[in-house]
Design a protein around this motif. Structure first.
Motif, PDB file in Angstrom:
ATOM      1  N   PRO A   3     -25.955  57.899 -59.443  1.00 13.89           N
ATOM      2  CA  PRO A   3     -23.914  57.312 -60.489  1.00 13.89           C
ATOM      3  C   PRO A   3     -24.578  55.816 -60.436  1.00 13.89           C
ATOM      4  CG  PRO A   3     -23.094  57.846 -58.849  1.00 13.89           C
ATOM      5  CD  PRO A   3     -23.835  58.149 -58.654  1.00 13.89           C
ATOM      6  N   GLU A   4     -25.895  55.314 -59.565  1.00 10.19           N
ATOM      7  CA  GLU A   4     -25.944  54.207 -60.000  1.00 10.19           C
ATOM      8  C   GLU A   4     -27.245  54.110 -60.476  1.00 10.19           C
ATOM      9  OE1 GLU A   4     -24.422  52.248 -55.027  1.00 10.19           O
ATOM     10  OE2 GLU A   4     -26.558  52.811 -55.947  1.00 10.19           O
ATOM     11  N   LEU A   5     -28.142  55.130 -60.419  1.00  9.55           N
ATOM     12  CA  LEU A   5     -29.323  55.262 -61.032  1.00  9.55           C
ATOM     13  C   LEU A   5     -28.891  55.388 -62.919  1.00  9.55           C
ATOM     14  CD1 LEU A   5     -31.489  57.181 -58.781  1.00  9.55           C
ATOM     15  CD2 LEU A   5     -31.475  54.489 -59.075  1.00  9.55           C
ATOM     16  N   ASP A 167     -43.983  58.964 -66.616  1.00  3.45           N
ATOM     17  CA  ASP A 167     -43.227  59.462 -66.498  1.00  3.45           C
ATOM     18  C   ASP A 167     -42.024  60.774 -66.872  1.00  3.45           C
ATOM     19  OD1 ASP A 167     -44.051  57.555 -64.104  1.00  3.45           O
ATOM     20  OD2 ASP A 167     -43.283  56.135 -64.954  1.00  3.45           O
ATOM     21  N   TYR A 168     -42.982  60.721 -67.609  1.00  5.23           N
ATOM     22  CA  TYR A 168     -42.814  61.694 -68.402  1.00  5.23           C
ATOM     23  C   TYR A 168     -42.656  63.442 -69.038  1.00  5.23           C
ATOM     24  CZ  TYR A 168     -38.089  59.275 -70.545  1.00  5.23           C
ATOM     25  OH  TYR A 168     -37.173  58.979 -70.597  1.00  5.23           O
ATOM     26  N   SER A 169     -44.170  62.923 -67.754  1.00  2.00           N
ATOM     27  CA  SER A 169     -44.937  64.336 -67.790  1.00  2.00           C
ATOM     28  C   SER A 169     -44.227  66.040 -66.722  1.00  2.00           C
ATOM     29  CB  SER A 169     -46.881  64.074 -67.822  1.00  2.00           C
ATOM     30  OG  SER A 169     -47.222  64.979 -67.594  1.00  2.00           O
ATOM     31  N   THR A 185     -33.210  68.100 -66.054  1.00  2.00           N
ATOM     32  CA  THR A 185     -31.714  67.954 -65.801  1.00  2.00           C
ATOM     33  C   THR A 185     -31.473  66.235 -65.031  1.00  2.00           C
ATOM     34  OG1 THR A 185     -32.707  68.776 -63.206  1.00  2.00           O
ATOM     35  CG2 THR A 185     -32.110  70.200 -65.127  1.00  2.00           C
ATOM     36  N   HIS A 186     -32.487  65.842 -64.546  1.00  2.00           N
ATOM     37  CA  HIS A 186     -32.835  64.688 -64.469  1.00  2.00           C
ATOM     38  C   HIS A 186     -33.012  63.092 -64.401  1.00  2.00           C
ATOM     39  CE1 HIS A 186     -30.888  66.807 -60.970  1.00  2.00           C
ATOM     40  NE2 HIS A 186     -30.173  65.987 -60.550  1.00  2.00           N
ATOM     41  N   LEU A 187     -32.797  63.255 -66.029  1.00  2.00           N
ATOM     42  CA  LEU A 187     -34.021  62.429 -66.557  1.00  2.00           C
ATOM     43  C   LEU A 187     -33.894  60.938 -66.298  1.00  2.00           C
ATOM     44  CD1 LEU A 187     -33.407  64.239 -70.465  1.00  2.00           C
ATOM     45  CD2 LEU A 187     -35.476  64.012 -69.090  1.00  2.00           C
ATOM     46  N   GLY A 188     -32.381  60.747 -65.714  1.00  2.00           N
ATOM     47  CA  GLY A 188     -32.403  59.419 -65.511  1.00  2.00           C
ATOM     48  C   GLY A 188     -33.300  58.738 -64.396  1.00  2.00           C
ATOM     49  N   GLY A 189     -33.710  60.116 -63.984  1.00  2.00           N
ATOM     50  CA  GLY A 189     -34.680  59.448 -62.186  1.00  2.00           C
ATOM     51  C   GLY A 189     -33.383  60.173 -61.104  1.00  2.00           C
ATOM     52  N   LEU A 190     -34.213  60.828 -60.275  1.00  2.00           N
ATOM     53  CA  LEU A 190     -34.342  61.463 -59.290  1.00  2.00           C
ATOM     54  C   LEU A 190     -33.136  60.863 -58.152  1.00  2.00           C
ATOM     55  CD1 LEU A 190     -37.028  63.627 -58.648  1.00  2.00           C
ATOM     56  CD2 LEU A 190     -34.606  65.153 -59.575  1.00  2.00           C
ATOM     57  N   ASN A 194     -36.560  54.424 -54.610  1.00  2.00           N
ATOM     58  CA  ASN A 194     -36.810  53.605 -54.012  1.00  2.00           C
ATOM     59  C   ASN A 194     -36.310  52.833 -55.818  1.00  2.00           C
ATOM     60  OD1 ASN A 194     -39.324  52.987 -54.883  1.00  2.00           O
ATOM     61  ND2 ASN A 194     -40.199  53.879 -53.258  1.00  2.00           N
ATOM     62  N   CYS A 195     -36.908  50.927 -55.169  1.00  2.00           N
ATOM     63  CA  CYS A 195     -36.052  50.038 -56.199  1.00  2.00           C
ATOM     64  C   CYS A 195     -37.349  50.058 -56.707  1.00  2.00           C
ATOM     65  CB  CYS A 195     -36.078  48.957 -55.496  1.00  2.00           C
ATOM     66  SG  CYS A 195     -34.786  48.093 -54.434  1.00  2.00           S
ATOM     67  N   GLU A 196     -38.893  50.346 -56.433  1.00  2.00           N
ATOM     68  CA  GLU A 196     -39.942  50.460 -57.825  1.00  2.00           C
ATOM     69  C   GLU A 196     -40.141  51.625 -57.939  1.00  2.00           C
ATOM     70  OE1 GLU A 196     -44.908  50.428 -57.854  1.00  2.00           O
ATOM     71  OE2 GLU A 196     -43.752  50.481 -54.938  1.00  2.00           O
ATOM     72  N   GLN A 197     -39.567  52.953 -58.056  1.00  8.67           N
ATOM     73  CA  GLN A 197     -39.406  54.172 -58.380  1.00  8.67           C
ATOM     74  C   GLN A 197     -38.557  54.073 -59.606  1.00  8.67           C
ATOM     75  OE1 GLN A 197     -39.209  56.538 -55.137  1.00  8.67           O
ATOM     76  NE2 GLN A 197     -40.979  57.357 -55.172  1.00  8.67           N
ATOM     77  N   THR A 198     -36.969  53.691 -59.289  1.00 12.75           N
ATOM     78  CA  THR A 198     -36.094  52.934 -60.091  1.00 12.75           C
ATOM     79  C   THR A 198     -36.459  52.276 -61.096  1.00 12.75           C
ATOM     80  OG1 THR A 198     -34.546  53.801 -57.830  1.00 12.75           O
ATOM     81  CG2 THR A 198     -34.041  52.587 -60.386  1.00 12.75           C
ATOM     82  N   LEU A 199     -37.351  51.536 -61.170  1.00 12.77           N
ATOM     83  CA  LEU A 199     -37.875  49.951 -62.350  1.00 12.77           C
ATOM     84  C   LEU A 199     -38.576  51.037 -63.042  1.00 12.77           C
ATOM     85  CD1 LEU A 199     -37.725  47.587 -63.653  1.00 12.77           C
ATOM     86  CD2 LEU A 199     -39.593  47.029 -61.762  1.00 12.77           C
ATOM     87  N   ARG A 200     -38.966  51.459 -62.926  1.00 17.47           N
ATOM     88  CA  ARG A 200     -40.864  52.860 -63.604  1.00 17.47           C
ATOM     89  C   ARG A 200     -39.775  54.010 -64.173  1.00 17.47           C
ATOM     90  NH1 ARG A 200     -44.885  55.546 -59.414  1.00 17.47           N
ATOM     91  NH2 ARG A 200     -44.991  56.657 -62.185  1.00 17.47           N
ATOM     92  N   VAL A 201     -38.564  54.105 -63.728  1.00 19.35           N
ATOM     93  CA  VAL A 201     -37.676  55.308 -64.805  1.00 19.35           C
ATOM     94  C   VAL A 201     -37.037  54.116 -65.447  1.00 19.35           C
ATOM     95  CG1 VAL A 201     -35.987  56.544 -64.478  1.00 19.35           C
ATOM     96  CG2 VAL A 201     -37.435  57.169 -62.865  1.00 19.35           C
TER      97      VAL A 201
END
Length: 327
Positions: A3-5, A167-169, A185-190, A194-201
């Motif tokens: 839920p945080e992502l 990041d949609y491929s 099933t996790h379009l909002g991020g798995l 981490n913080c860098e990956q979340t920012l990319r999403v």
């Protein structure tokens, strides 16, 4: 999803404007962008854009922004301070292109092949891409507001948007590829990013979302536009994209690379509000395995070969230009 992502807009009614309720703290704040259809837009440099839609609010300090405008074969750089950027940019474009219709090419690429094809037809083109100039950052609310006001002015005849699908491929879902940050099933991020990956999403979604918004506002002001992504991209599953296809009655047109001289196992998908775009549709009739796959393969520099297939072939660009260049 965690839920945080999962910060994307919650489900709302059919008539609601599809705008995030809250943005991640690292991105500029956005109050609202509500386009209003106008049948007759005045060709007046002093056009009051504030009457067209609710303005954006940015909490960032003033920055210097820029855009590159092509009038036929002439490049005209425009640099304005963000404190008065929207009005200055609008007046510059209006005074230089008052008798023209602008073709807006969002995320056009470093070589901007579609823009070049339109220029060859004598069209007026505005090319925007972070690869062209670091000031072309649509994640910056002040830059986005400039372009949004232009689309709402009625001067944009056609808005083409091809935001990066990195990041949609779905290629990242294959073994041996780079780690996937999202799944269908996790379009909002798995979970567990981490913080860098979340920012990319978050940034990949926001760039997609704002690209779609620019097309929708262009259509609301009397123009047309299209969104392009690879046929298999997960971006087609995003709600903002599906709403755009529905609301603008888009023709979804698949184009096979082999029909334009490329020995690639690839197809592009265009969602265009212009029904004439359907005449560009094509499919690969070759047996499976005829064309080499670039999935999870590297070149001599260690880059994934699939990046080389991002640019449109020249023949496809001229076909698109012939289709949309008469507006």
């Amino acid at each position: 999803a965690d839920p945080e992502l999962d910060w994307f807009p919650p489900e709302r009614g059919e008539d609601a404007c599809d705008i995030p309720e809250e943005l991640p703290p690292n991105l500029n704040s956005l109050s609202a962008t509500i386009p209003i259809r106008q049948s007759n837009v005045e060709e007046d440099p002093s056009l009051d854009f504030q009457s067209t839609f609710i303005s954006l609010d940015s909490q960032d300090p003033p920055v210097v922004s820029a855009a590159v405008t092509d009038t036929q074969s002439i490049q005209v750089p425009i640099s304005v301070p963000s404190s008065n950027a929207s009005q200055t940019l609008a007046s510059e474009i209006s005074s230089g292109m008052s008798n023209c219709h602008i073709f807006l090419d969002i995320c056009c690429g470093l070589t901007r092949p579609l823009s070049q094809a339109l220029l060859a037809k004598g069209c007026d083109v505005l090319s925007i891409d972070l690869l062209l100039d670091r000031s072309h950052d649509l994640l910056d609310a002040s830059i986005f507001e400039l372009v949004l006001k232009l689309t709402a002015s009625g001067k944009v005849s056609y808005c083409a948007a091809s935001p990066p699908c990195r990041d949609y491929s779905r290629l990242k879902l294959r073994p041996g590829g780079p780690p996937a940050l999202r799944t269908p099933t996790h379009l909002g991020g798995l979970p567990g990013l981490n913080c860098e990956q979340t920012l990319r999403v978050q940034e990949s979604y926001m760039l997609l979302f704002r690209s779609v918004q620019l097309i929708q506002v262009t259509c609301s002001a009397g123009g047309h536009g299209h969104l392009e992504q690879p046929l298999s991209a997960m971006s087609w599953e995003e709600r903002c994209v599906r709403n755009y296809i529905k609301e603008c009655s888009c023709a979804c047109v698949a184009v096979a690379a082999c029909h334009h001289g490329k020995d690639w196992a690839k197809s592009w998908l265009f969602a265009s509000s212009l029904s004439d775009f359907a005449q560009l549709a094509s499919k690969c009739d070759h047996p499976i395995g005829t064309h080499p796959s670039f999935a999870v393969k590297l070149d001599e520099h260690g880059n994934f070969l699939s990046r080389q297939t991002a640019a449109y072939p020249e023949s496809l660009c001229f076909s698109i230009a012939d289709c949309i260049g008469h507006f």
